[in-house]
Write a protein that holds these residues in place. Structure first.
Motif, PDB file in Angstrom:
ATOM      1  N   ALA A  21       0.830  -1.201   0.000  1.00 49.17           N
ATOM      2  CA  ALA A  21       0.000   0.000   0.000  1.00 49.17           C
ATOM      3  C   ALA A  21       0.866   1.255   0.000  1.00 49.17           C
ATOM      4  N   VAL A  22       0.456   2.253  -0.771  1.00 42.30           N
ATOM      5  CA  VAL A  22       1.130   3.549  -0.758  1.00 42.30           C
ATOM      6  C   VAL A  22       0.573   4.315   0.431  1.00 42.30           C
ATOM      7  N   LYS A  23       1.451   4.674   1.373  1.00 42.95           N
ATOM      8  CA  LYS A  23       1.006   5.282   2.630  1.00 42.95           C
ATOM      9  C   LYS A  23       1.434   6.736   2.758  1.00 42.95           C
ATOM     10  N   GLY A  24       2.341   7.189   1.917  1.00 43.11           N
ATOM     11  CA  GLY A  24       2.796   8.571   1.947  1.00 43.11           C
ATOM     12  C   GLY A  24       2.814   9.145   0.539  1.00 43.11           C
ATOM     13  N   LEU A  25       2.476  10.436   0.433  1.00 45.80           N
ATOM     14  CA  LEU A  25       2.401  11.095  -0.868  1.00 45.80           C
ATOM     15  C   LEU A  25       2.669  12.579  -0.678  1.00 45.80           C
ATOM     16  N   ALA A  26       3.529  13.174  -1.516  1.00 46.81           N
ATOM     17  CA  ALA A  26       3.830  14.602  -1.383  1.00 46.81           C
ATOM     18  C   ALA A  26       4.323  15.169  -2.717  1.00 46.81           C
ATOM     19  N   TRP A  27       3.751  16.319  -3.107  1.00 43.94           N
ATOM     20  CA  TRP A  27       4.201  17.038  -4.304  1.00 43.94           C
ATOM     21  C   TRP A  27       5.462  17.820  -3.971  1.00 43.94           C
TER      22      TRP A  27
END
Length: 160
Positions: A21-27
């Protein structure tokens, strides 16, 4: 792997490479076409993506579940929150993605992080019911070495 979709209201691009699972995301604030993603326990990788082409720019194995990602405002750095193996915040240099500092205090996995509006403080919350406030060194662009640090405000807050 990348899939380009052109169906009605569906996604324009699907980026597939994480094995959990993708648990972190940031532009990225330095390049609007770069997106960082972090994978869970079975993946443990931070991946940087070129969102215009769908190409993966960089992948780094962190050795830990990635639960949260935040870009620095004053230095080209990416902060990652981790859990299960080592419950820590790691500071990565950008674009090389080299580990430059480790912030340790949480006794259980980090659930989320947020940067203060002035970019000088980082807050992390953990499954250990603690809220840690970290002072971010924004005064000088000198290189930092990998060290363990405790919260710079010297306090441990319990959330109930």
């Amino acid at each position: 792997m990348m899939r380009s979709l052109q169906v009605g209201g569906g996604p324009r691009l699907v980026l597939e490479s994480h094995t959990a699972a993708v648990k972190g995301l940031a532009w990225c604030p330095y390049r609007s076409d770069v997106l960082a993603s972090g994978g869970g326990t079975a993946d443990r990788c931070i991946k940087l993506w070129d969102t215009c082409s769908g190409r993966m720019i960089h992948s780094v194995c962190t050795g830990n579940q990635v639960s949260s990602l935040i870009w620095g405002q004053h230095h080209q750095e990416l902060y990652s929150g981790h859990g299960f193996t080592d419950n820590e915040v790691v500071v990565w240099s950008y674009p090389k993605m080299q580990r430059i500092q480790t912030l340790s205090y949480h006794q259980d996995r980090i659930l989320s992080m947020e940067l203060s509006p002035d970019g000088n403080r980082l807050a992390s919350i953990g499954a250990d019911e603690n809220l840690c406030l970290w002072k971010i060194d924004a005064a000088s662009p000198r290189p930092r070495t990998a060290v363990s640090a405790s919260p710079s405000f010297g306090s441990r807050f319990t959330i109930r």
